[in-house]
Enzyme design. Structure first.
Site, PDB file in Angstrom:
ATOM      1  N   HIS A  90     -13.862 -14.848  -0.164  1.00 18.08           N
ATOM      2  CA  HIS A  90     -13.764 -15.116  -1.750  1.00 18.08           C
ATOM      3  C   HIS A  90     -14.852 -15.546  -2.307  1.00 18.08           C
ATOM      4  O   HIS A  90     -14.337 -16.316  -3.422  1.00 18.08           O
ATOM      5  CB  HIS A  90     -12.095 -15.699  -2.467  1.00 18.08           C
ATOM      6  N   SER A 130     -21.595 -17.443  -9.181  1.00 13.39           N
ATOM      7  CA  SER A 130     -22.401 -17.315  -7.652  1.00 13.39           C
ATOM      8  C   SER A 130     -21.739 -15.885  -7.007  1.00 13.39           C
ATOM      9  O   SER A 130     -21.528 -16.537  -6.345  1.00 13.39           O
ATOM     10  CB  SER A 130     -22.865 -18.102  -7.712  1.00 13.39           C
ATOM     11  N   SER A 184      -7.706   3.048  10.353  1.00 12.35           N
ATOM     12  CA  SER A 184      -6.750   3.611   9.378  1.00 12.35           C
ATOM     13  C   SER A 184      -6.357   3.059   7.830  1.00 12.35           C
ATOM     14  O   SER A 184      -5.832   3.899   7.656  1.00 12.35           O
ATOM     15  CB  SER A 184      -4.994   2.622  10.435  1.00 12.35           C
ATOM     16  N   ARG A 220     -13.720  -7.011   2.655  1.00 13.12           N
ATOM     17  CA  ARG A 220     -12.555  -6.394   2.169  1.00 13.12           C
ATOM     18  C   ARG A 220     -11.356  -5.636   3.212  1.00 13.12           C
ATOM     19  O   ARG A 220     -11.262  -5.379   3.692  1.00 13.12           O
ATOM     20  CB  ARG A 220     -11.752  -6.558   1.029  1.00 13.12           C
ATOM     21  N   ASN A 258      -4.123  -2.199  -1.830  1.00 11.17           N
ATOM     22  CA  ASN A 258      -6.058  -1.185  -1.671  1.00 11.17           C
ATOM     23  C   ASN A 258      -6.326  -0.363  -2.730  1.00 11.17           C
ATOM     24  O   ASN A 258      -7.019  -0.027  -2.933  1.00 11.17           O
ATOM     25  CB  ASN A 258      -5.632   0.594   0.009  1.00 11.17           C
ATOM     26  N   HIS A 263      -8.365  -5.681   5.614  1.00 11.28           N
ATOM     27  CA  HIS A 263      -7.081  -4.675   5.222  1.00 11.28           C
ATOM     28  C   HIS A 263      -7.200  -3.666   6.600  1.00 11.28           C
ATOM     29  O   HIS A 263      -5.662  -3.370   6.911  1.00 11.28           O
ATOM     30  CB  HIS A 263      -7.499  -4.016   3.891  1.00 11.28           C
ATOM     31  N   ASP A 281      -8.490  -0.259  13.516  1.00  5.81           N
ATOM     32  CA  ASP A 281      -8.591   0.818  14.384  1.00  5.81           C
ATOM     33  C   ASP A 281      -8.699   2.075  12.683  1.00  5.81           C
ATOM     34  O   ASP A 281      -9.043   3.697  13.581  1.00  5.81           O
ATOM     35  CB  ASP A 281      -7.199   1.384  14.558  1.00  5.81           C
ATOM     36  N   ASP A 295     -22.111 -18.708  -0.549  1.00  7.60           N
ATOM     37  CA  ASP A 295     -21.663 -20.273  -0.477  1.00  7.60           C
ATOM     38  C   ASP A 295     -21.048 -20.779  -0.538  1.00  7.60           C
ATOM     39  O   ASP A 295     -19.314 -20.183  -0.201  1.00  7.60           O
ATOM     40  CB  ASP A 295     -23.049 -20.503  -1.772  1.00  7.60           C
TER      41      ASP A 295
HETATM   42  C1  HEM Z   1      -5.780 -14.983   2.921  1.00  4.00           C
HETATM   43  C2  HEM Z   1      -4.907 -13.864   2.439  1.00  4.00           C
HETATM   44  C3  HEM Z   1      -5.854 -13.389   1.062  1.00  4.00           C
HETATM   45  C4  HEM Z   1      -5.301 -12.807   0.773  1.00  4.00           C
HETATM   46  C5  HEM Z   1      -3.523 -12.855   0.150  1.00  4.00           C
HETATM   47  C6  HEM Z   1      -6.803 -12.130  -0.383  1.00  4.00           C
HETATM   48  C7  HEM Z   1      -6.740 -11.165  -1.987  1.00  4.00           C
HETATM   49  C8  HEM Z   1      -7.888 -10.629  -1.921  1.00  4.00           C
HETATM   50  C9  HEM Z   1      -7.186  -9.965  -3.516  1.00  4.00           C
HETATM   51  C10 HEM Z   1      -5.704  -9.988  -4.291  1.00  4.00           C
HETATM   52  C11 HEM Z   1      -8.420 -10.005  -4.179  1.00  4.00           C
HETATM   53  C12 HEM Z   1      -9.003  -9.426  -5.789  1.00  4.00           C
HETATM   54  C13 HEM Z   1      -8.146  -7.790  -5.494  1.00  4.00           C
HETATM   55  C14 HEM Z   1      -8.533  -7.456  -7.107  1.00  4.00           C
HETATM   56  O1  HEM Z   1      -7.957  -7.803  -8.283  1.00  4.00           O
HETATM   57  O2  HEM Z   1      -9.297  -6.802  -7.289  1.00  4.00           O
HETATM   58  C15 HEM Z   1      -9.060  -9.743  -3.145  1.00  4.00           C
HETATM   59  C16 HEM Z   1     -10.366  -9.345  -3.205  1.00  4.00           C
HETATM   60  C17 HEM Z   1     -11.606  -9.588  -1.501  1.00  4.00           C
HETATM   61  N1  HEM Z   1     -10.529 -10.294  -0.460  1.00  4.00           N
HETATM   62 FE1  HEM Z   1      -9.150 -10.816   0.397  1.00  4.00          FE
HETATM   63  N2  HEM Z   1      -7.683 -12.234   0.506  1.00  4.00           N
HETATM   64  C18 HEM Z   1      -7.283 -12.360   1.448  1.00  4.00           C
HETATM   65  C19 HEM Z   1      -7.989 -12.832   2.646  1.00  4.00           C
HETATM   66  C20 HEM Z   1      -8.889 -12.523   2.932  1.00  4.00           C
HETATM   67  C21 HEM Z   1     -10.273 -12.419   3.686  1.00  4.00           C
HETATM   68  C22 HEM Z   1      -9.586 -12.606   5.318  1.00  4.00           C
HETATM   69  C23 HEM Z   1     -10.991 -11.542   3.534  1.00  4.00           C
HETATM   70  C24 HEM Z   1     -12.062 -11.050   4.191  1.00  4.00           C
HETATM   71  C25 HEM Z   1     -12.522 -11.950   5.579  1.00  4.00           C
HETATM   72  C26 HEM Z   1     -10.972 -10.823   2.454  1.00  4.00           C
HETATM   73  C27 HEM Z   1     -12.066 -10.369   0.944  1.00  4.00           C
HETATM   74  C28 HEM Z   1     -12.138  -9.908  -0.176  1.00  4.00           C
HETATM   75  C29 HEM Z   1     -13.245  -9.905  -0.834  1.00  4.00           C
HETATM   76  C30 HEM Z   1     -14.699  -9.944  -0.559  1.00  4.00           C
HETATM   77  C31 HEM Z   1     -13.311 -10.067  -2.276  1.00  4.00           C
HETATM   78  C32 HEM Z   1     -13.649  -9.618  -3.853  1.00  4.00           C
HETATM   79  C33 HEM Z   1     -13.999  -7.653  -3.392  1.00  4.00           C
HETATM   80  C34 HEM Z   1     -14.052  -7.090  -4.640  1.00  4.00           C
HETATM   81  O3  HEM Z   1     -15.160  -7.406  -4.923  1.00  4.00           O
HETATM   82  O4  HEM Z   1     -14.289  -5.665  -4.638  1.00  4.00           O
HETATM   83  N3  HEM Z   1      -9.866 -11.350   2.030  1.00  4.00           N
HETATM   84  N4  HEM Z   1      -8.146 -10.687  -2.318  1.00  4.00           N
HETATM   85  C1  LIG Z   2      -8.456   4.427  -3.358  1.00  2.00           C
HETATM   86  C2  LIG Z   2      -7.141   4.577  -3.097  1.00  2.00           C
HETATM   87  O1  LIG Z   2      -6.126   5.667  -2.648  1.00  2.00           O
HETATM   88  N1  LIG Z   2      -6.381   3.917  -4.174  1.00  2.00           N
HETATM   89  C3  LIG Z   2      -4.858   4.204  -4.701  1.00  2.00           C
HETATM   90  C4  LIG Z   2      -4.106   3.436  -4.185  1.00  2.00           C
HETATM   91  O2  LIG Z   2      -3.092   3.204  -4.592  1.00  2.00           O
HETATM   92  C5  LIG Z   2      -2.750   3.759  -5.946  1.00  2.00           C
HETATM   93  C6  LIG Z   2      -1.491   3.827  -5.809  1.00  2.00           C
HETATM   94  O3  LIG Z   2      -0.611   2.167  -5.797  1.00  2.00           O
HETATM   95  C7  LIG Z   2      -3.488   5.326  -5.918  1.00  2.00           C
HETATM   96  O4  LIG Z   2      -3.104   5.487  -7.453  1.00  2.00           O
HETATM   97  C8  LIG Z   2      -4.804   5.271  -6.293  1.00  2.00           C
HETATM   98  O5  LIG Z   2      -5.302   6.875  -6.180  1.00  2.00           O
END
Ligand code: HEM
Ligand SMILES: CC(=O)N[C@H]1CO[C@H](CO)[C@@H](O)[C@@H]1O
Ligand SMILES: *[C@@H]1O[C@H](CO)[C@@H](O)[C@H](O)[C@H]1NC(C)=O
Ligand SMILES: *[C@@H]1O[C@H](CO)[C@@H](O)[C@H](O)[C@H]1NC(C)=O
Ligand SMILES: *[C@@H]1O[C@H](CO)[C@@H](O)[C@H](O)[C@H]1NC(C)=O
Ligand SMILES: *[C@@H]1O[C@H](CO)[C@@H](O)[C@H](O)[C@H]1NC(C)=O
Length: 324
Positions: free
Chosen positions: A188, A244, A72, A58, A90, A62, A70, A249
């Site tokens: 996801h 899972s 950033s 993820r 983030n 980002h 880059d 998968d």
């Molecule tokens: C299509 C638009 C996308 C949206 C709107 C989106 C949004 C999100 C959100 C809201 C979460 C959960 C954050 C949280 O509540 O902790 C998430 C998790 C995740 N996203 Fe996306 N995402 C998108 C595309 C992608 C892409 C392109 C990738 C990677 C190629 C990706 C990889 C992941 C992964 C692996 C997680 C799980 C993170 C974890 O377990 O810490 N996502 N995403």
């Molecule tokens: C890792 C990191 O810098 N997390 C920050 C993400 O943004 C929130 C505010 O929106 C900060 O409280 C976190 O420290």
């Protein structure tokens, strides 16, 4: 003045230098052990913390969606600058300290050679491979950016409440297409989300205290009764692909097809004919097909607006830009 014919190759050479491409094993001469060191470091740590694979994947996404891949995303805020890290999308990223430690071990081997942007791209690929996910090629030679702005992360990273046209627009702006949107959303299939990300789907979909009608009502009821109770607040975590969430998968596509995609953006893939068909075919197809197509989309994502040759810098510490 006219250019002689013999000057043309030089001019073309200069042009291609400005727009240099990434290369497989870019560090072969300058730091031959770099890719191996990164892979070993990731392997060593992922076994203790498998959930890191999802975070790194993820984080790479980002990074690439804001100013290109880059590094950033890795820059800390300073007194004068609110960095990407501080933006809401983030808030839930994990693994910055992991990348910083990985970078310092690479710096010990070859100081000032390997960029943070490449380290992140390679670590994300290796981490996903180690948990049994797809392999994709990561050509290297990315250089690190010197700019990181909260406001850009807020506007460039798609929101979980985005509808289909907003998502597609966001991907198109990065040179990715509708196929990439469907395939990359398949990330996801691993990882977790926080209840905050689906709060409105469960409790306030159209601002009237209602539930998103596109979500399977049994699934929604289950989430509201268990993980995402209002009284729990927003910080509880939920598995993206229940049962899972550690396995790469086609479970994600099966969920989306059953109207059990967790995020609004996942459900949005069912609102367009082409993406609905793609989801259906991925859900039914062999995992190998998902893996090979996902790999192609990752290669495309990993090359968004990369900085090469003389642009950017090789950061010494991923969290801070080099002093000028
Ligand atoms: C299509 C638009 C996308 C949206 C709107 C989106 C949004 C999100 C959100 C809201 C979460 C959960 C954050 C949280 O509540 O902790 C998430 C998790 C995740 N996203 Fe996306 N995402 C998108 C595309 C992608 C892409 C392109 C990738 C990677 C190629 C990706 C990889 C992941 C992964 C692996 C997680 C799980 C993170 C974890 O377990 O810490 N996502 N995403
Ligand atoms: C890792 C990191 O810098 N997390 C920050 C993400 O943004 C929130 C505010 O929106 C900060 O409280 C976190 O420290
Ligand atoms: C960057 O910020 C993180 C979290 O606030 C901190 O742990 C880390 O030490 C910082 N890195 C540098 C180089 O200042
Ligand atoms: C999608 O969302 C955008 C931004 O919120 C909105 O302007 C647009 O009308 C929506 N499109 C559809 C088809 O609902
Ligand atoms: C939970 O998140 C939603 C959406 O971001 C927000 O509107 C709501 O106020 C939050 N609830 C709590 C208890 O923090
Ligand atoms: C639901 O959304 C509306 C409009 O965005 C907002 O005014 C209201 O406070 C929200 N209610 C809850 C309980 O979050």
């Amino acid at each position: 003045m006219r250019f002689s014919v013999s000057a043309i190759p030089i001019i073309l050479g200069l042009l291609s230098c400005v727009q240099a491409d990434l290369e497989i094993d870019f560090y072969a001469d300058s730091c031959p052990r770099a890719e191996m060191m990164i892979q070993d470091f990731v392997r060593e740590h992922i076994s203790n913390a498998p959930s890191l694979a999802a975070s790194l994947l993820r984080m790479h996404f980002h990074d690439c969606f804001v100013r290109g891949c880059d590094g950033s995303i890795l820059i800390n805020s300073t007194r004068r600058n609110q960095a990407e890290k501080a933006a809401i999308p983030n808030e839930t990223l994990r693994g910055f300290d992991f990348i910083d430690r990985l970078k310092s071990s690479v710096e010990e081997e070859c100081p000032g050679v390997v960029s943070c942007a490449d380290i992140l791209a390679l670590a994300a690929r290796d981490a996903v491979g180690i948990i049994g996910g797809p392999f994709w090629r990561v050509p290297t030679g990315r250089r690190d950016g010197r700019v990181s702005k909260l406001s850009e992360a807020s506007s460039e990273i798609p929101s979980p409440t985005s509808n289909f046209s907003t998502l597609l627009n966001s991907f198109n702006k990065k040179g990715l297409d509708v196929t990439d949107l469907v395939l990359l959303s398949g990330a996801h299939t691993i990882g977790i989300a926080h209840c905050q990300s689906i709060h409105d789907r469960l409790y306030n979909f159209s601002g009237k205290g209602d539930q998103d009608p596109s979500m399977d009502s049994l699934y929604a009821a289950n989430l509201k009764q268990n993980k995402c109770k209002l009284s729990n607040g927003n910080t509880t975590i939920i598995e993206m692909d229940p049962g899972s969430f550690r396995t790469f998968d086609v479970g994600y596509y099966r969920n989306v097809l059953k109207r059990r995609g967790l995020l609004g953006s996942d459900a949005a893939l069912m609102t367009n004919k082409a993406t609905r068909e793609a989801v259906t075919s991925l859900a039914e197809g062999p995992p190998e097909r998902f893996f090979s197509q996902f790999a192609l989309s990752m290669e495309r994502m990993g090359s968004i607006r990369v900085k090469t040759s003389s642009s950017g810098e090789i950061r010494k510490n991923c969290a801070i830009i080099n002093s000028s």
